[in-house]
Enzyme design. Structure first.
Site, short mmCIF file in Angstrom:
data_model
loop_
_atom_site.label_atom_id
_atom_site.label_comp_id
_atom_site.label_asym_id
_atom_site.label_seq_id
_atom_site.Cartn_x
_atom_site.Cartn_y
_atom_site.Cartn_z
N CYS A 56 0.78 -1.16 -0.19
CA CYS A 56 -0.21 -0.46 0.26
C CYS A 56 1.31 1.34 0.08
O CYS A 56 0.59 2.66 -0.13
CB CYS A 56 -1.02 -0.04 1.36
SG CYS A 56 0.06 0.21 3.14
N CYS A 59 4.12 3.59 4.28
CA CYS A 59 4.85 2.86 5.44
C CYS A 59 6.14 3.69 4.23
O CYS A 59 7.33 3.44 4.93
CB CYS A 59 4.69 1.72 6.00
SG CYS A 59 5.24 0.61 4.13
N CYS A 81 7.49 -1.07 5.94
CA CYS A 81 7.52 -2.95 7.07
C CYS A 81 7.69 -4.30 5.97
O CYS A 81 7.93 -5.52 6.88
CB CYS A 81 5.72 -2.67 6.15
SG CYS A 81 5.50 -3.08 5.00
N CYS A 124 -8.93 11.98 4.42
CA CYS A 124 -8.54 11.57 5.61
C CYS A 124 -6.49 11.01 6.34
O CYS A 124 -7.04 10.94 7.68
CB CYS A 124 -9.10 9.21 5.57
SG CYS A 124 -7.73 8.27 4.98
N CYS A 162 -4.76 4.85 -1.79
CA CYS A 162 -5.39 6.03 -1.66
C CYS A 162 -6.63 6.04 -1.97
O CYS A 162 -7.37 5.43 -3.16
CB CYS A 162 -4.37 7.83 -2.35
SG CYS A 162 -6.24 8.13 -1.53
N GLY A 240 16.90 -8.58 -0.53
CA GLY A 240 16.00 -7.33 -0.47
C GLY A 240 15.03 -7.55 0.70
O GLY A 240 14.27 -6.84 1.21
N GLU A 768 -18.25 0.40 10.43
CA GLU A 768 -20.33 1.52 10.81
C GLU A 768 -20.10 0.05 12.31
O GLU A 768 -20.59 0.28 13.43
CB GLU A 768 -21.35 1.28 10.12
CG GLU A 768 -22.27 1.37 11.19
CD GLU A 768 -23.37 1.59 9.82
OE1 GLU A 768 -24.38 2.11 10.62
OE2 GLU A 768 -23.26 1.44 8.45
N ARG A 846 -32.65 0.22 0.82
CA ARG A 846 -32.52 0.97 0.01
C ARG A 846 -32.20 0.40 -1.40
O ARG A 846 -32.06 1.28 -2.41
CB ARG A 846 -30.92 1.44 0.16
CG ARG A 846 -29.54 2.45 -0.76
CD ARG A 846 -29.14 3.44 0.13
NE ARG A 846 -29.33 4.13 0.82
CZ ARG A 846 -29.59 5.70 1.12
NH1 ARG A 846 -29.41 6.02 -0.42
NH2 ARG A 846 -30.60 6.23 1.87
N ARG A 878 -20.09 2.08 1.05
CA ARG A 878 -19.96 4.02 0.40
C ARG A 878 -21.12 3.22 -0.57
O ARG A 878 -20.72 2.68 -2.34
CB ARG A 878 -19.08 4.20 -0.65
CG ARG A 878 -18.95 5.82 -0.61
CD ARG A 878 -17.98 5.98 -1.24
NE ARG A 878 -17.60 7.11 -1.41
CZ ARG A 878 -16.78 8.02 -1.40
NH1 ARG A 878 -15.23 6.92 -1.14
NH2 ARG A 878 -16.27 9.65 -0.95
N PHE A 880 -24.62 2.18 0.19
CA PHE A 880 -25.20 0.90 1.12
C PHE A 880 -26.61 0.30 -0.20
O PHE A 880 -27.73 1.07 -0.08
CB PHE A 880 -25.62 1.73 1.91
CG PHE A 880 -26.88 1.49 2.89
CD1 PHE A 880 -26.07 0.30 3.41
CD2 PHE A 880 -27.71 1.57 3.15
CE1 PHE A 880 -26.23 -0.58 4.54
CE2 PHE A 880 -27.83 1.08 4.56
CZ PHE A 880 -28.10 -0.08 5.20
N GLU A 1243 -21.49 9.58 -1.13
CA GLU A 1243 -21.70 8.73 -1.72
C GLU A 1243 -22.54 8.78 -3.22
O GLU A 1243 -22.23 7.75 -4.06
CB GLU A 1243 -22.83 7.58 -1.08
CG GLU A 1243 -22.38 7.06 0.76
CD GLU A 1243 -23.63 6.60 0.98
OE1 GLU A 1243 -23.29 5.29 1.28
OE2 GLU A 1243 -24.40 6.92 1.44
#
Length: 1308
Positions: A56, A59, A81, A124, A162, A240, A768, A846, A878, A880, A1243
């Site tokens: 990702c 780090c 990492c 974020c 991201c 490595g 949530e 929904r 996102r 829903f 959303e």
């Protein structure tokens, strides 16, 4: 020279610098990673851990080291990492804190940090430090006589994920600040003189608790070291350390002695010889890439350079060595570059560690060579003759930073006169457990010297022989047998075109540099709201000073937890044995359901309490939390968790897919109420009156939230006698939900539990509810032990535990007239809910209310069910349920267009069926004229996006190009805001506190997830109080300040907490009004001081509840109302590679109606981030479970790709090449927009990514010879794209028992 304990010869400590500070580390453990050391020992928490596997980029740090071979300082970014601390002797480590901080005197921020912060490139903030360090690496490696190009910047971030921004502002900000500009030396952190030319690199021997570490600096030392041990298995070589043995080294301590080889200069040589290139085994892939890029006239170098550009990412290439790649990938993994080595007849040069003899073998012989006591010294690649052809190919799930599904290389020599084949070599990666496949029989057939290089010969005889050589079935590892065989033949055909000098006809992987445009109203009618203002934490995001849960300091007596998970997907627990775990060093206690207090409850559920915190008898899915091991360190807790033994009795049936659930009638919901229905008109009469009736079924898959910050928890009990106040710090979207759930489980009152949330590193619905059980487990241990306990999930644990977007099956029947006008629609929705209810029933509601999108149908019935399966519970994501249902409307319209074939423009049928102002939806909500803007926006975007002309251009392009095709799609969206059946959701509280110095502290129940909620609330408060935003601060969301807060979900927060703050400010303004009248010239500070002197209240609690007139829910009468609809229109043009399934998004235009945006740039960032998340959902993000579709996965119900190295998110290289976003401003304002005439943001834009899905489908249709309608499932991966491009190649790999339309396997 032997490695011994004499410090004059051998060091037993490390010397390095971190951010210009010298460190002599005498107690390093060989398995410590750099990120562990930075965060735990140096408290440099700006470097984040997003995955722990190098996938990702969170780090990322930059290592600087003097290179004695080049006599220069090398700067290279690495994944900390994956980097072992003990390999960094003599290095200078630069972290984000080393660039600049905010707590020092003003002006110490690095230009990189300012660039990211001030260009809205942080949301974020969790990935931001890694982004900054990747950009720093690019700047540090810019030569004095060279300026960075736009392409240099574009390539900078291809090792960084991201999930929030969609990458566009990161790319644009970096280009604006640094492209084509002189890079001042002052931007580069000064390299310590001590580590320069005079630094002597000594051999190192470190004795750790369980592992010994050696770093020889010469081959002689290595030979002497080998003699000290009886056999070669006692030592393990590393370089490595980016391969699969990383976990075995760092976490499992499988190797007791590590020998690091990169200090040996003989292994670092890279030299050209007259007949080839010699590469030292410890030359990094980046070093090889830099070398071959300089000499593009050499065919071998050019091909290697092109392939290496798509190999891994820069951080990995900077660490991974060519020798390590050869050894690891020859036996275990798919390789991007080994096929080239194979066809070039590369030689491997070894030395025997005991007798010192040199041995040379052909690379093809490595599988059969006994490598015991052999050390790979160098790799020799012979040059090709000028009359030879060489080419390599790769197809991966994602272009950048991904291992190929199949890679291939071809080498050919022809008799130029006769065009007969003199020699032909092929090699492929991606087969047989990753081993390189060399189709010997095919090459024997071709190399007889009798074949001519003709299309017929190659694509008939050679192809048929090759398919015989490449045998795969449904049990083959990694699946996709038909697709992988099709790629082999497609690569062969591409090579034929290359030799025939027809490569211009082919899709180009290397794409142009991206660019963008953002348009919004810039009028200054207000002072603060509606104005662009950067995220209130943007600067501390960019410096790494923003704290997340796992960054919080630990008290001296803090313990650590590790979860124990089920390993069966449906079974009774017969026994749990923790005896081995209890013998682990530092072990404290193992918690299960037995430890839930008698006054507490083991029942849990966000809406329906149909699950257990810890299973008491039965596990219903893989990776269900069975218990929590607590120990003195995280490492010890994890060791203990691995040693808990559980005996099971497996149960039947095991239900994993929607179709299996339908077969077993396994559904969630109250008995008798498991299939809600919405109906308007008379569907049977509608079908009877229709000119045509069609039916169809399609599936959409799951999607992982992949918030950048994994879930983390810290529970701190504070005791005073018999009374304990439990403080919880959690990465959650619902502080009150956490508080209530923990209190109930522990048998406490809610006022005994306080949940604190400062910020969350992304949520998207995944934080949530599904993250609460680990929080309860942590709180239980802390409360029981009366000590702080913390728990941080690994990325794999997080992905397996916390659920995903719901997979769906849609079956539809549609009646329509000959012009395409809808008459009747009958829809059935089936969602895979997993093993418990969670929020699935609300999600289904929904979904059922969004099946029309923007289209009117007078006769419509929608039925829905949530399937109960033996998978972890799926949850909010996102959108829903909205995007999934909106998509079915577009699929139906597209099916009609393909069936009727009235014209080549599907937008005509869309316009024909579009809602008109004043019409009602199928659930009776009126689309009032002043609120319904889609028709107006549709017309405007067609003009802005030059739709008519571009459609003609696409048609012309498709005529001119046979193997790459383009598509152009335009769609609209209306997204309902609010939860009609949950009126209680629509309330909010806020607190405004003013201090005597005039500073203002605000708090409310909403949580900052990266959506910019807090800056908007600060702007609203500033506007209401008429003060500068600098005077206002938001600290945290906490349940002791705002009780009973609604979770931050559904894009509702600004609509709720904005009015609550307005209410509080109005109270304060009312209190201050008399003083203002008496002293109109007073400054704000003077005003507040006077108010204090006159005992005027300077704090107020605000409250807001959405008026009931805006929300209705009466299923019996078919009357349901959202607060309002956020609307938008999008258009995308794509180009696909019909031979592999790859694609580029050429251009995307989006026009959104956000009313009067509270903060235009923040909202545009939400559009771009949502769009790219949708692109991932619809095209590349595919979760693969062990189920009937994936027979090669041995464990039913297990998630195969639970890390970013297997689960692929879009990257910077995937954003639209031309990305244009406009906010609508010329319309009458709705009275339903509740906060400063703004509308919900987060959303609604996501669904407009369906323009990419539909444009790809159009491009596929342009390639297919027949024009019959066809359906495509979601995600539309490269596999599904290629296999839908039906041609002779696809026909040759799809067996006769397949349907005429091939559908790739998927987990639904």
């Amino acid at each position: 020279m032997a490695i011994d304990t004499d410090d004059k010869i051998t060091k037993n400590y490390l010397t390095f610098y971190v951010n210009r500070k010298k460190i002599i580390e005498k107690h390093a453990e060989p398995n410590w990673t750099l990120v562990y050391y930075l965060r735990t020992k140096l408290n440099l928490t700006g470097t984040k851990v997003g995955c722990g596997t190098g996938g990702c980029g969170s780090c990322t740090v930059v290592i600087s080291k003097y290179n004695p071979l080049t006599k220069s300082i090398a700067h290279f970014s690495v994944n900390s990492c994956l980097t072992l601390l003990c390999t960094l002797d003599g290095c200078h480590i630069v972290t984000v804190e080393g660039l600049g901080t905010t707590h020092e005197p003003k002006g110490t921020l690095h230009p990189i940090q300012r660039t990211i912060a001030e260009n809205y490139a942080s949301q974020c903030g969790f990935c931001t430090p890694g982004m900054c360090m990747s950009l720093y690496d690019t700047l540090a490696n810019c030569c004095k006589d060279k300026r960075l190009t736009l392409h240099d910047i574009e390539d900078t971030f291809n090792g960084n994920l991201c999930r929030c921004t969609g990458y566009r502002p990161i790319l644009d900000g970096a280009k604006k600040s640094f492209a084509d500009k002189e890079i001042c030396e002052g931007l580069i952190v000064e390299f310590p003189k001590e580590l320069g030319e005079e630094y002597v690199s000594k051999p190192i021997h470190l004795q750790g608790t369980n592992i010994e570490f050696y770093r020889p600096t010469a081959m002689g030392q290595l030979f002497d070291l080998r003699k000290q041990f009886s056999n070669s298995d006692e030592i393990y070589f590393i370089a490595g350390n980016t391969g699969e043995t990383f976990d075995a080294i760092v976490h499992q301590h499988r190797y007791s002695r590590l020998v690091h080889l990169t200090g040996i200069s003989e292994l670092q040589q890279l030299s050209e010889q007259s007949n080839g290139l010699s590469i030292g085994a410890c030359v990094t892939i980046s070093q090889l890439k830099d070398h071959v890029q300089q000499y593009q006239e050499q065919q071998l170098f050019r091909i290697l350079s092109e392939q290496l550009d798509f190999n891994a990412d820069r951080q990995i290439r900077n660490q991974a060595t060519v020798g390590g790649h050869v050894l690891n990938h020859s036996r275990k993994h798919t390789s991007d570059i080994l096929p080239i080595f194979y066809v070039c007849q590369t030689k491997l040069r070894f030395v025997h560690l005991l007798n010192k003899k040199e041995i040379e073998i052909n690379i093809q012989d490595i599988k059969t060579t006994d490598l015991n006591d052999l050390l790979l010294v160098s790799i020799f690649i012979p040059f090709l003759s000028t009359d030879e052809y060489l080419q390599s190919y790769k197809q991966a799930h994602r272009r950048k930073h991904d291992t190929g599904i199949v890679t291939g290389a071809f080498r050919l020599k022809l008799n130029e006169k006769t065009q007969r084949i003199q020699s032909f070599y092929m090699a492929f990666g991606g087969f047989g457990d990753g081993v390189i496949l060399v189709p010997e029989k095919t090459m024997d057939y071709v190399n007889k010297g009798e074949l001519e290089w003709t299309k017929y010969e190659v694509m008939t005889n050679v192809k048929n022989h090759l398919l015989e050589d490449v045998q795969l079935d449904k049990f083959s590892e990694n699946g996709q047998p038909e697709y992988r065989r099709a790629l082999v033949i497609s690569f062969l055909f591409k090579f034929y075109l290359h030799v025939a000098n027809q490569s211009a006809e082919l899709f180009q992987k290397q794409r142009p540099v991206s660019h963008s445009e953002q348009i919004f109203d810039t009028s200054k009618q207000t002072k603060y709201v509606h104005q662009p203002s950067i995220h209130h934490n943007a600067y501390i995001h960019a410096t790494g000073e923003a704290k997340y849960v796992d960054d919080l300091p630990s008290a001296h007596n803090t313990l650590h937890g590790a979860l124990v998970f089920s390993t069966k997907c449906h079974a009774n627990i017969l026994s749990i044995n923790a005896e081995e775990a209890e013998s682990t060093p530092g072990f404290v206690k193992f918690y299960t359901y037995y430890d839930i207090p008698p006054t507490g409850s083991n029942r849990f559920g966000s809406i329906v309490k149909d699950e257990e915190v810890f299973p008491s008898k039965t596990v219903h899915c893989m990776d269900m939390v069975i218990g929590l091991c607590v120990a003195d360190t995280e490492e010890h807790a994890r060791q203990a968790a691995r040693l808990v033994r559980i005996e099971y009795e497996e149960l039947t049936p095991v239900i994993l897919t929607i179709d299996e659930a339908i077969e077993h009638e396994s559904y969630l919901g109250p008995p008798g109420q498991q299939e809600p229905v919405l109906e308007t008109g008379n569907i049977e009469k509608g079908f009877n009156k229709s000119d045509h009736v069609l039916e169809g079924t399609f599936y959409s898959g799951a999607q992982e939230h992949f918030y950048m910050e994994p879930n983390a928890y810290l529970a701190q009990p504070i005791s005073e006698g018999h009374y304990t106040q439990l403080h919880l710090y959690a990465s959650t979207q619902g502080a009150s939900t956490v508080q209530e759930s923990v209190a109930e489980a522990l048998g406490l009152n809610s006022n005994e539990v306080i949940c604190h949330v400062l910020r969350v590193g992304g949520g998207f619905g995944g934080k949530e509810s599904r993250n609460i059980i680990p929080c309860i487990a942590t709180a239980l241990a802390a409360y029981n032990l009366q000590q702080p306990v913390r728990l941080c999930l690994t990325r794999e644990e997080d992905m397996k535990l916390t659920g995903h977007r719901h997979p769906f099956k849609f079956h539809y029947k549609v009646g329509f007239m000959k012009d395409g006008q809808l008459k009747s629609v009958d829809l059935q929705l089936f969602a895979n809910g997993g093993c418990t209810t969670d929020s699935s029933l609300l999600m289904l509601e929904r979904a059922m209310l969004h099946c029309d999108n923007i289209y009117k149908c007078e006769n419509m019935r929608v039925r829905g069910r949530v399937c109960r399966t033996n998978l972890p519970s799926n949850t909010a994501m996102r959108g829903f349920g909205g995007p999934e249902a909106l998509l079915v409307a577009e699929v139906i319209i597209d099916h009609i267009h393909s069936y009727l074939q009235l014209n080549d423009d599907p937008s005509i049928i869309r316009e024909l069926n579009m809602y008109k102002p004043g019409e009602r939806t199928y659930f009776s909500q009126e689309l009032e004229k002043k609120d319904w803007h889609v028709p107006q926006m549709w017309k405007k975007l067609k003009e802005l996006g030059q739709y008519e002309q571009r459609l003609k251009d696409v048609k012309e392009f498709n005529k001119q190009n046979q193997y790459r095709k383009r598509g152009l799609s335009i769609i609209g969206t209306k997204f309902g805001i609010g939860a009609p059946s949950a009126l209680f959701f629509h309330q909010a509280g806020a607190l405004v506190t003013i201090y005597k110095d005039g500073s203002v502290l605000i708090t409310h129940g909403g949580i900052e997830l990266g959506q910019g909620l807090q800056i908007k609330m600060i702007q609203i408060t500033a506007e209401q109080l008429d003060i500068e935003t600098e005077l206002i601060r938001f600290h945290e969301t906490a349940t002791d300040k705002i009780p009973n807060a609604t979770p931050t979900v559904g894009s509702l927060s600004a609509d709720l907490y904005g009015p609550a703050l307005i209410n509080a400010c109005e109270q304060i303004n009312k209190n201050l009004a008399p003083i203002k009248r008496k002293h109109p010239a007073s400054s704000w500070k003077e005003l507040i001081e006077r108010a204090y002197q006159e005992r005027v209240p300077l704090s107020a609690h605000g409250f807001y509840g959405v008026p009931e007139k805006f929300i209705k829910c009466n299923y019996a009468k078919n009357e349901i109302n959202f607060m309002y609809f956020t609307q938008g229109v999008g258009m995308s043009e794509v180009e696909i590679d019909c031979l592999t399934g790859d694609f580029h998004i050429i251009r995307t235009d989006i026009l959104m109606d956000f009313g009067k945006s509270l903060n235009p740039f923040i909202d545009i960032g939400q559009i771009e981030g949502a769009f790219m998340k949708g692109v991932g959902y619809l095209t590349m993000e595919e979760l693969i479970q062990g189920d009937s579709q994936h027979s090669w996965i041995s464990q039913p119900g297990s998630l195969h790709n639970a890390d970013p190295n297997k689960y692929k998110l879009p990257m910077a290289n995937d954003v639209p090449i031309d990305f244009r976003v406009t906010l609508l401003n010329e319309h009458e304002m709705s009275d339903q927009a509740v906060c400063y005439s703004s509308k919900a943001v987060g959303e609604p834009p996501l669904f407009l990514s369906a323009t990419v899905f539909l444009a790809i489908k159009q491009a596929i249709a342009a390639y297919r010879t027949g024009r019959e309608p066809f359906l495509l499932n979601v995600p539309l991966t490269c596999e599904r794209i290629r296999m839908a491009c039906k041609d002779e190649i696809v026909d040759s790999v799809v067996t006769e028992d397949k349907d005429h339309m091939f559908y790739a396997c998927g987990s639904f």
